[in-house]
Design an enzyme around this catalytic site. Structure first.
Site, PDB file in Angstrom:
ATOM      1  N   ALA A 123       7.837  16.026   0.986  1.00 28.13           N
ATOM      2  CA  ALA A 123       8.805  15.117   1.609  1.00 28.13           C
ATOM      3  C   ALA A 123       8.416  14.885   3.060  1.00 28.13           C
ATOM      4  CB  ALA A 123      10.208  15.698   1.508  1.00 28.13           C
ATOM      5  N   SER A 131       3.831   4.519   7.632  1.00 25.41           N
ATOM      6  CA  SER A 131       2.434   4.650   8.090  1.00 25.41           C
ATOM      7  C   SER A 131       2.380   5.453   9.383  1.00 25.41           C
ATOM      8  CB  SER A 131       1.836   3.263   8.328  1.00 25.41           C
ATOM      9  OG  SER A 131       1.802   2.533   7.127  1.00 25.41           O
ATOM     10  N   GLN A 337      -6.737 -10.511 -17.192  1.00 23.13           N
ATOM     11  CA  GLN A 337      -7.376 -11.816 -17.402  1.00 23.13           C
ATOM     12  C   GLN A 337      -8.109 -11.851 -18.748  1.00 23.13           C
ATOM     13  OE1 GLN A 337      -6.617 -13.985 -15.226  1.00 23.13           O
ATOM     14  NE2 GLN A 337      -7.817 -15.727 -15.936  1.00 23.13           N
ATOM     15  N   GLY A 340      -5.996 -12.563 -21.623  1.00 21.23           N
ATOM     16  CA  GLY A 340      -5.376 -13.892 -21.661  1.00 21.23           C
ATOM     17  C   GLY A 340      -3.856 -13.761 -21.654  1.00 21.23           C
ATOM     18  N   GLY A 341      -3.175 -14.632 -22.395  1.00 19.38           N
ATOM     19  CA  GLY A 341      -1.708 -14.622 -22.432  1.00 19.38           C
ATOM     20  C   GLY A 341      -1.149 -13.287 -22.914  1.00 19.38           C
ATOM     21  N   GLU A 364       0.168   7.407   0.115  1.00 21.17           N
ATOM     22  CA  GLU A 364      -0.839   8.331   0.654  1.00 21.17           C
ATOM     23  C   GLU A 364      -1.832   7.590   1.564  1.00 21.17           C
ATOM     24  OE1 GLU A 364      -2.202  11.041  -2.354  1.00 21.17           O
ATOM     25  OE2 GLU A 364      -0.176  11.225  -3.128  1.00 21.17           O
TER      26      GLU A 364
HETATM   27  C1  LIG Z   1       6.750   5.042  -5.361  1.00 25.71           C
HETATM   28  C2  LIG Z   1       6.396   5.711  -4.077  1.00 25.71           C
HETATM   29  C3  LIG Z   1       6.154   7.065  -4.073  1.00 25.71           C
HETATM   30  C4  LIG Z   1       5.892   7.724  -2.863  1.00 25.71           C
HETATM   31  N1  LIG Z   1       5.760   9.090  -2.843  1.00 25.71           N
HETATM   32  C5  LIG Z   1       5.785   9.736  -1.655  1.00 25.71           C
HETATM   33  C6  LIG Z   1       5.880  11.171  -1.602  1.00 25.71           C
HETATM   34  O1  LIG Z   1       5.869  11.851  -2.632  1.00 25.71           O
HETATM   35  N2  LIG Z   1       5.995  11.763  -0.392  1.00 25.71           N
HETATM   36  C7  LIG Z   1       6.008  11.049   0.776  1.00 25.71           C
HETATM   37  O2  LIG Z   1       6.143  11.661   1.833  1.00 25.71           O
HETATM   38  N3  LIG Z   1       5.895   9.696   0.769  1.00 25.71           N
HETATM   39  C8  LIG Z   1       5.793   9.030  -0.421  1.00 25.71           C
HETATM   40  N4  LIG Z   1       5.710   7.667  -0.442  1.00 25.71           N
HETATM   41  C9  LIG Z   1       5.706   6.920   0.821  1.00 25.71           C
HETATM   42  C10 LIG Z   1       4.406   6.194   1.109  1.00 25.71           C
HETATM   43  O3  LIG Z   1       3.403   7.098   1.471  1.00 25.71           O
HETATM   44  C11 LIG Z   1       4.709   5.130   2.190  1.00 25.71           C
HETATM   45  O4  LIG Z   1       5.459   4.113   1.544  1.00 25.71           O
HETATM   46  C12 LIG Z   1       3.462   4.596   2.844  1.00 25.71           C
HETATM   47  O5  LIG Z   1       2.909   5.556   3.690  1.00 25.71           O
HETATM   48  C13 LIG Z   1       3.709   3.312   3.641  1.00 25.71           C
HETATM   49  O6  LIG Z   1       4.782   3.447   4.517  1.00 25.71           O
HETATM   50  P1  LIG Z   1       5.926   2.325   4.560  1.00 25.71           P
HETATM   51  O7  LIG Z   1       6.348   2.100   3.157  1.00 25.71           O
HETATM   52  O8  LIG Z   1       6.940   2.738   5.536  1.00 25.71           O
HETATM   53  O9  LIG Z   1       5.172   1.012   5.021  1.00 25.71           O
HETATM   54  P2  LIG Z   1       4.875   0.556   6.543  1.00 25.71           P
HETATM   55  O10 LIG Z   1       4.248   1.672   7.291  1.00 25.71           O
HETATM   56  O11 LIG Z   1       6.091  -0.071   7.103  1.00 25.71           O
HETATM   57  O12 LIG Z   1       3.787  -0.571   6.296  1.00 25.71           O
HETATM   58  C14 LIG Z   1       4.106  -1.893   5.883  1.00 25.71           C
HETATM   59  C15 LIG Z   1       2.821  -2.726   5.930  1.00 25.71           C
HETATM   60  O13 LIG Z   1       2.295  -2.731   7.267  1.00 25.71           O
HETATM   61  C16 LIG Z   1       0.980  -2.253   7.274  1.00 25.71           C
HETATM   62  N5  LIG Z   1       0.735  -1.514   8.512  1.00 25.71           N
HETATM   63  C17 LIG Z   1       1.465  -0.486   9.051  1.00 25.71           C
HETATM   64  N6  LIG Z   1       0.910  -0.064  10.193  1.00 25.71           N
HETATM   65  C18 LIG Z   1      -0.194  -0.822  10.381  1.00 25.71           C
HETATM   66  C19 LIG Z   1      -1.223  -0.854  11.375  1.00 25.71           C
HETATM   67  N7  LIG Z   1      -1.229  -0.004  12.401  1.00 25.71           N
HETATM   68  N8  LIG Z   1      -2.218  -1.776  11.255  1.00 25.71           N
HETATM   69  C20 LIG Z   1      -2.235  -2.623  10.196  1.00 25.71           C
HETATM   70  N9  LIG Z   1      -1.307  -2.650   9.235  1.00 25.71           N
HETATM   71  C21 LIG Z   1      -0.307  -1.742   9.312  1.00 25.71           C
HETATM   72  C22 LIG Z   1       0.859  -1.368   6.061  1.00 25.71           C
HETATM   73  O14 LIG Z   1      -0.494  -1.214   5.640  1.00 25.71           O
HETATM   74  C23 LIG Z   1       1.696  -2.142   5.063  1.00 25.71           C
HETATM   75  O15 LIG Z   1       0.928  -3.170   4.517  1.00 25.71           O
HETATM   76  C24 LIG Z   1       5.850   6.990  -1.651  1.00 25.71           C
HETATM   77  C25 LIG Z   1       6.044   5.595  -1.688  1.00 25.71           C
HETATM   78  C26 LIG Z   1       6.328   4.972  -2.870  1.00 25.71           C
HETATM   79  C27 LIG Z   1       6.576   3.482  -2.859  1.00 25.71           C
END
Ligand SMILES: Cc1cc2nc3c(=O)[nH]c(=O)nc-3n(C[C@H](O)[C@H](O)[C@H](O)COP(=O)(O)OP(=O)(O)OC[C@H]3O[C@@H](n4cnc5c(N)ncnc54)[C@H](O)[C@@H]3O)c2cc1C
Length: 388
Positions: A123, A131, A337, A340-341, A364
């Site tokens: 978590a 990110s 692709q 197809g359908g 990740e």
């Molecule tokens: C189904 C699922 C399971 C998950 N499981 C876990 C888990 O078990 N444990 C856990 O801790 N987390 C988990 N996550 C969280 C996951 O790691 C995050 O969703 C991920 O790190 C992206 O963070 P965010 O969703 O807040 O996107 P954001 O950080 O808000 O990013 C949104 C967009 O902006 C881009 N972006 C952000 N910063 C920059 C930058 N500096 N330069 C360029 N582009 C940027 C990103 O690439 C993305 O395209 C899970 C997520 C999902 C959807």
């Protein structure tokens, strides 16, 4: 490093049979019920799948990185939900303890994580810290023999069914960035810990994901991983560095499976008086899929071997995750692709894979975050000092 090549080959053959005979036939059922049934969880536990990477001293198989990625490429040639069920235990849900846990913490949790008696999860992500993980705000305040945790984690894989969470929280309220973050092993049963309703997701039915809430959660001091405050983010990075190679392998298995399914389809389906596989534009898609799968496999195996040799694989682990997850998306698209359908119709399974694998490029570390990491490490290695 493969410890005993002959017995490991036999292990992979038996794993392949298990996946093909026991898991693949149940994929539709898992998708329909949004759950991996208990009899299969028990069967996977019997196959030691929960403990692949947990040391033998604690009841796991103690796999090297090379062994782990080879097993992952086999195990993941079926619906993603199956490997997601065991994957947190043999990855992000146990690795912090393996890397940095005290002997008592390892003794207390690892055998039960290895056997599948407990389900673990990591978590880390928060609503305002995705990110930018170091922006996390979940706090852990020392209160005698306990820490009091407050905050919310979101998107946590297996949270609805997890018994223990590796939680990253700020022990130093005045700190910013990676400093002042500590890692805890938090049991679901601790007072003040709760999980939200599972999200409705685009794919990966059968792999539950939800929020985790800490409301004045009382966590004993003995749950501080490694017994040391302020080093939690370093622990998390150790976990994620290994996991990037592991996840890359878990992206490669579905690509292998999708290509196999697509080849079976194009060999049977006829148009213009011939099987689809005879058309060169179809063959081009097969060639692109196969080339990219093998390129990912080679990069992953090389990185895994280097990690086993003790080399620094921060750059190549990031490249593995970036390339394999993007590769899998491209393979999924080409395979739909080729169908197809029919590729758009749920009965054929390929659309489920298409939706399931979309997540690989998001979690990740998104592809963009890995691009930044790869560029930064490459520039630095070349003697430049890129700005952030
Ligand atoms: C189904 C699922 C399971 C998950 N499981 C876990 C888990 O078990 N444990 C856990 O801790 N987390 C988990 N996550 C969280 C996951 O790691 C995050 O969703 C991920 O790190 C992206 O963070 P965010 O969703 O807040 O996107 P954001 O950080 O808000 O990013 C949104 C967009 O902006 C881009 N972006 C952000 N910063 C920059 C930058 N500096 N330069 C360029 N582009 C940027 C990103 O690439 C993305 O395209 C899970 C997520 C999902 C959807």
């Amino acid at each position: 490093m493969i410890r005993d090549p002959q017995s490991f080959d036999a292990f992979l053959t038996s794993l392949r049979r298990f996946v093909r005979d026991k898991l693949v036939p149940r994929e539709d059922e898992v998708a329909r019920n949004d759950e991996v049934p208990q009899d299969l969880v028990a069967a996977m536990a019997e196959q030691h799948m929960f403990g692949y990477s947990i040391p033998e001293a604690y009841g796991g198989l103690g796999m090297s990185t090379e062994e782990l990625v080879l097993a992952a490429m086999e195990l993941s040639q079926c619906s993603v939900a199956f490997r997601a069920r065991v994957g947190t235990n043999t990855g992000i849900g146990s690795e912090a303890l393996v890397a940095d846990g005290t002997p008592e913490q390892r003794e207390r949790y690892l055998p039960r994580l290895a056997s599948g008696e407990l389900t673990g999860s990591l978590a880390m992500t928060e609503p305002d810290a995705g990110s930018e993980a170091t922006a996390m705000r979940t706090s852990a305040r020392r209160d005698g023999d306990h820490y009091i945790l407050n905050g919310t984690k979101c998107f946590i894989t297996n949270a609805p069914i997890a018994d223990v969470f590796t939680v990253l929280a700020r022990t130093d309220p005045d700190s910013t960035g990676a400093r002042g973050i500590s890692a805890f092993l938090v049991e679901r049963a601790f007072p003040g810990v709760s999980t939200g309703k599972p999200y409705q997701k685009m794919g990966q039915a059968g792999s539950p994901v939800s929020e985790v809430h800490f409301q004045d959660a009382r966590v004993p001091v003995s749950a501080l991983i490694g017994g040391e405050e302020g080093v939690g983010f370093k622990t998390a990075m150790k976990v994620l560095n290994k996991q990037r190679i592991h996840l890359a392998a878990l992206c490669t298995g579905p690509a292998i499976r999708m290509l196999e399914d697509a080849m079976r389809f194009v060999a049977e389906r006829r148009q213009f008086g011939k099987p689809l596989m005879d058309f060169q534009l179809i063959q081009a898609m097969i060639a692109d899929c196969q080339t990219e799968i093998q390129a990912a496999r080679a990069l992953i195996l090389q990185t895994a071997r280097e990690r086993d040799e003790g080399k620094d694989v921060a750059l190549s682990a990031s490249m593995c995750k970036y390339f394999a997850s993007e590769m899998c998306g491209r393979v999924a698209d080409r395979c739909v692709q080729m169908f197809g359908g029919y590729g758009y119709i749920a009965d054929y399974g390929i659309e489920r894979f298409y939706r399931d694998v979309r997540l690989f490029r998001l979690y990740e570390g998104t592809s963009q975050i890995h691009q930044l990491n790869i560029a930064r490490l490459t520039l630095t290695a070349a003697g430049y000092q890129p700005g952030r």
